[in-house]
Design a protein around this motif. Sequence first.
Motif, PDB file in Angstrom:
ATOM      1  N   SER A  12       0.353  14.221   0.947  1.00 31.39           N
ATOM      2  CA  SER A  12       0.643  14.098   2.370  1.00 31.39           C
ATOM      3  C   SER A  12       1.796  15.020   2.761  1.00 31.39           C
ATOM      4  CB  SER A  12       0.987  12.645   2.680  1.00 31.39           C
ATOM      5  OG  SER A  12       1.391  12.512   4.014  1.00 31.39           O
ATOM      6  N   HIS A  19      15.181   9.725   5.140  1.00 29.43           N
ATOM      7  CA  HIS A  19      13.779   9.357   4.884  1.00 29.43           C
ATOM      8  C   HIS A  19      13.492   7.948   5.419  1.00 29.43           C
ATOM      9  CE1 HIS A  19       9.995   9.846   2.621  1.00 29.43           C
ATOM     10  NE2 HIS A  19      10.089   8.577   2.280  1.00 29.43           N
ATOM     11  N   LYS A  28       7.509  14.742  11.233  1.00 33.22           N
ATOM     12  CA  LYS A  28       6.785  14.650   9.971  1.00 33.22           C
ATOM     13  C   LYS A  28       7.344  15.618   8.939  1.00 33.22           C
ATOM     14  CE  LYS A  28       4.499  12.632   8.463  1.00 33.22           C
ATOM     15  NZ  LYS A  28       3.152  12.715   7.971  1.00 33.22           N
ATOM     16  N   HIS A  66       3.115   4.801  -3.558  1.00 36.78           N
ATOM     17  CA  HIS A  66       3.779   5.594  -2.517  1.00 36.78           C
ATOM     18  C   HIS A  66       3.562   7.087  -2.776  1.00 36.78           C
ATOM     19  CE1 HIS A  66       6.638   5.368   0.856  1.00 36.78           C
ATOM     20  NE2 HIS A  66       7.186   6.480   0.411  1.00 36.78           N
ATOM     21  N   THR A 124       1.589  18.056   5.377  1.00 35.25           N
ATOM     22  CA  THR A 124       2.469  18.104   6.549  1.00 35.25           C
ATOM     23  C   THR A 124       3.140  19.472   6.675  1.00 35.25           C
ATOM     24  OG1 THR A 124       2.882  15.742   6.393  1.00 35.25           O
ATOM     25  CG2 THR A 124       4.482  17.029   7.643  1.00 35.25           C
TER      26      THR A 124
HETATM   27  C1  HEM Z   1      12.106   6.709  -4.232  1.00 33.79           C
HETATM   28  C2  HEM Z   1      11.959   7.104  -3.246  1.00 33.79           C
HETATM   29  C3  HEM Z   1      10.946   7.686  -2.307  1.00 33.79           C
HETATM   30  C4  HEM Z   1      10.168   8.800  -2.468  1.00 33.79           C
HETATM   31  C5  HEM Z   1      10.137   9.726  -3.665  1.00 33.79           C
HETATM   32  C6  HEM Z   1       9.374   8.936  -1.281  1.00 33.79           C
HETATM   33  C7  HEM Z   1       8.469   9.948  -1.050  1.00 33.79           C
HETATM   34  C8  HEM Z   1       7.697  10.085   0.066  1.00 33.79           C
HETATM   35  C9  HEM Z   1       6.831  11.181   0.379  1.00 33.79           C
HETATM   36  C10 HEM Z   1       6.645  12.427  -0.467  1.00 33.79           C
HETATM   37  C11 HEM Z   1       6.226  10.916   1.565  1.00 33.79           C
HETATM   38  C12 HEM Z   1       5.200  11.774   2.287  1.00 33.79           C
HETATM   39  C13 HEM Z   1       5.771  12.518   3.442  1.00 33.79           C
HETATM   40  C14 HEM Z   1       4.734  13.040   4.389  1.00 33.79           C
HETATM   41  O1  HEM Z   1       3.735  12.386   4.642  1.00 33.79           O
HETATM   42  O2  HEM Z   1       4.929  14.122   4.930  1.00 33.79           O
HETATM   43  C15 HEM Z   1       6.690   9.654   2.003  1.00 33.79           C
HETATM   44  C16 HEM Z   1       6.275   9.026   3.163  1.00 33.79           C
HETATM   45  C17 HEM Z   1       6.749   7.812   3.593  1.00 33.79           C
HETATM   46  N1  HEM Z   1       7.784   7.084   3.044  1.00 33.79           N
HETATM   47 FE1  HEM Z   1       8.716   7.486   1.332  1.00 33.79          FE
HETATM   48  N2  HEM Z   1       9.657   7.902  -0.428  1.00 33.79           N
HETATM   49  C18 HEM Z   1      10.619   7.111  -1.025  1.00 33.79           C
HETATM   50  C19 HEM Z   1      11.223   5.986  -0.505  1.00 33.79           C
HETATM   51  C20 HEM Z   1      10.872   5.390   0.703  1.00 33.79           C
HETATM   52  C21 HEM Z   1      11.511   4.241   1.267  1.00 33.79           C
HETATM   53  C22 HEM Z   1      12.682   3.480   0.655  1.00 33.79           C
HETATM   54  C23 HEM Z   1      10.858   3.973   2.447  1.00 33.79           C
HETATM   55  C24 HEM Z   1      11.059   2.905   3.489  1.00 33.79           C
HETATM   56  C25 HEM Z   1      11.778   1.971   3.581  1.00 33.79           C
HETATM   57  C26 HEM Z   1       9.810   4.942   2.588  1.00 33.79           C
HETATM   58  C27 HEM Z   1       8.902   4.974   3.632  1.00 33.79           C
HETATM   59  C28 HEM Z   1       7.959   5.947   3.817  1.00 33.79           C
HETATM   60  C29 HEM Z   1       6.971   5.931   4.863  1.00 33.79           C
HETATM   61  C30 HEM Z   1       6.794   4.861   5.950  1.00 33.79           C
HETATM   62  C31 HEM Z   1       6.225   7.094   4.721  1.00 33.79           C
HETATM   63  C32 HEM Z   1       5.030   7.515   5.568  1.00 33.79           C
HETATM   64  C33 HEM Z   1       5.521   8.195   6.789  1.00 33.79           C
HETATM   65  C34 HEM Z   1       4.712   9.368   7.135  1.00 33.79           C
HETATM   66  O3  HEM Z   1       3.881   9.847   6.361  1.00 33.79           O
HETATM   67  O4  HEM Z   1       4.948   9.848   8.242  1.00 33.79           O
HETATM   68  N3  HEM Z   1       9.850   5.806   1.524  1.00 33.79           N
HETATM   69  N4  HEM Z   1       7.603   9.155   1.095  1.00 33.79           N
END
Ligand code: HEM
Lengths: 241, 251
Positions: A187, A71, A13, A180, A191
């Motif tokens: 989140s 990521h 995480k 998102h 984490t």
């Molecule tokens: C522009 C781009 C992106 C930004 C700024 C971004 C930012 C973030 C952030 C800040 C988190 C929270 C991390 C946490 O919970 O500790 C997150 C979680 C997540 N992101 Fe992104 N993300 C981006 C693109 C993507 C893409 C392209 C995917 C998938 C194909 C993705 C899938 C996920 C998933 C599944 C989570 C949840 C996972 C978790 O909390 O364990 N993200 N993202």
Amino acid sequence: MSLFLTQSSIGRKLVMSITGLFLILFLTFHMCMNLVAILSAEGYNAICEFLGANWYALVGTAVLAAGFIIHIIYAFWLTVQNRAARGADRYAVVDKPKDVEWASQNMLALGIIMLAFLGLHLYHFWSKMQLVDLIEMAGGDVCSQALENTTNGFYHIVNTFSSPINTLLYIIALAALWFHLSHGFWSALQTIGFNNTTWFDRIKWIGRIWATIVVLGFIVTIVMFFLDGFFGLNILPLLGA
Amino acid sequence: MAKSINITLKVWRQKDAKSKGHFETYHLENISTDSSFLEMLDILNEKLVDEHKEPIAFDHDCREGICGMCSLYINGHPHGYESEVTTCQLHMRKFKDGDVITVEPWRSRAFPVIRDLMVDRGAYDKIMQAGGYISVNTGGTPDANAIPISKEIADEAMDAATCIGCGACAAACKNGSAMLFVSAKVSQLALLPQGKLEAARRAKAMVAKMDELGFGNCTNTGACAAECPKSISLSNIARLNREFLCAKLKD
Ligand code: HEM
Ligand code: SF4
Ligand code: FES
């Protein structure tokens, strides 16, 4: 020690969180840069030149790409693990508690929308700018017309957003980004462990406000260029050529 | 004012851990709204016994919300829709005449079904055994005021300590994560001077056990805290992350 980044749930995480925050930081700069295009074509193209095919911009691009790739790989990996942890049998009746944000349960779906968009976006801009320069530097064949426009970001913006379809697709992706980030920002801090009872709601609101500012900044640029191009207003850039 | 209602129950029946389960439908008439949910199940079981059928197996013990033994996923919510109550504290007055009530066991890879609505929550005990305690040298009872603790800290530790280990958090979580439980157990000790000494070791051991037992990665959806009968706060999870990451970085 560093094994915990792959072997423990909180370590995995942490990777998600750090790469996510890094991407948020990148997007914030990207958005500010775009606003320059509204004001001045010269200013914007100067930035494009600065971030063209030179060593520091290439290093930056590589780091950014790594951030995205890590990521995304972790996103799929965690999601697969989490589905397995749920077990083979699903509940027949599920009723989402009202305190649970919709976005928090659909991060992967939102991410996949953004991933599809990323392909389109790289095609619209990167493939016509830094990539052309790189091909040329590697000794490949590129037509002189394409080479001329590699740092003319303004030209590519005008081109892309004269199409209502492109404009719409970009806005859809930005809406997905908003959702998102509305969950992702707090989140990520949660984490890392940077949260407590007093700051809980504050961090959520800071996240929502930040997400709104970033997304609105992008949308304002896109919509202005669309209106300008589509209706032939010719008022952009505001400070003249 | 006693009132009675007629209800339809759809209950998960499963012979043993290995068999395939299915839903069975039961109609109950004249259930007093004064009875508790578990008493309603008792009535149903008596009826089943009278009919020479197998009664429904479900967990319960104290029936006053303190032991953490009762479970049940009722109409899509662990411990039912009401907040801050356990299933044993849920009453039939919360249901309406003619309601269809679906009752399922906790579903999580780490909580396998034993029979009907009973699941094996031994995984939580194993996490506790991995480090959810403090090591003390027994001797004379220390003076109660020898170690001063501020009201805020004492309150926070007490709030974390109200966790009854029921498992609703992992049952509610789309990721099957046990983080709310583990964070409550880590917090109740890490906040106090007696528990602080072993805090780093404890966080590492309990998280390692939690991962080993097949619980998922927390993505902060917050379903756990929303469904927790004891309203354990999500800020405990931030504390657990902090304790764990600091401990790992120090290694
Ligand atoms: C522009 C781009 C992106 C930004 C700024 C971004 C930012 C973030 C952030 C800040 C988190 C929270 C991390 C946490 O919970 O500790 C997150 C979680 C997540 N992101 Fe992104 N993300 C981006 C693109 C993507 C893409 C392209 C995917 C998938 C194909 C993705 C899938 C996920 C998933 C599944 C989570 C949840 C996972 C978790 O909390 O364990 N993200 N993202
Ligand atoms: S945190 Fe709440 S839901 Fe989870 S085991 Fe403890 S009391 Fe039950
Ligand atoms: S039976 Fe003890 S908490 Fe419900």
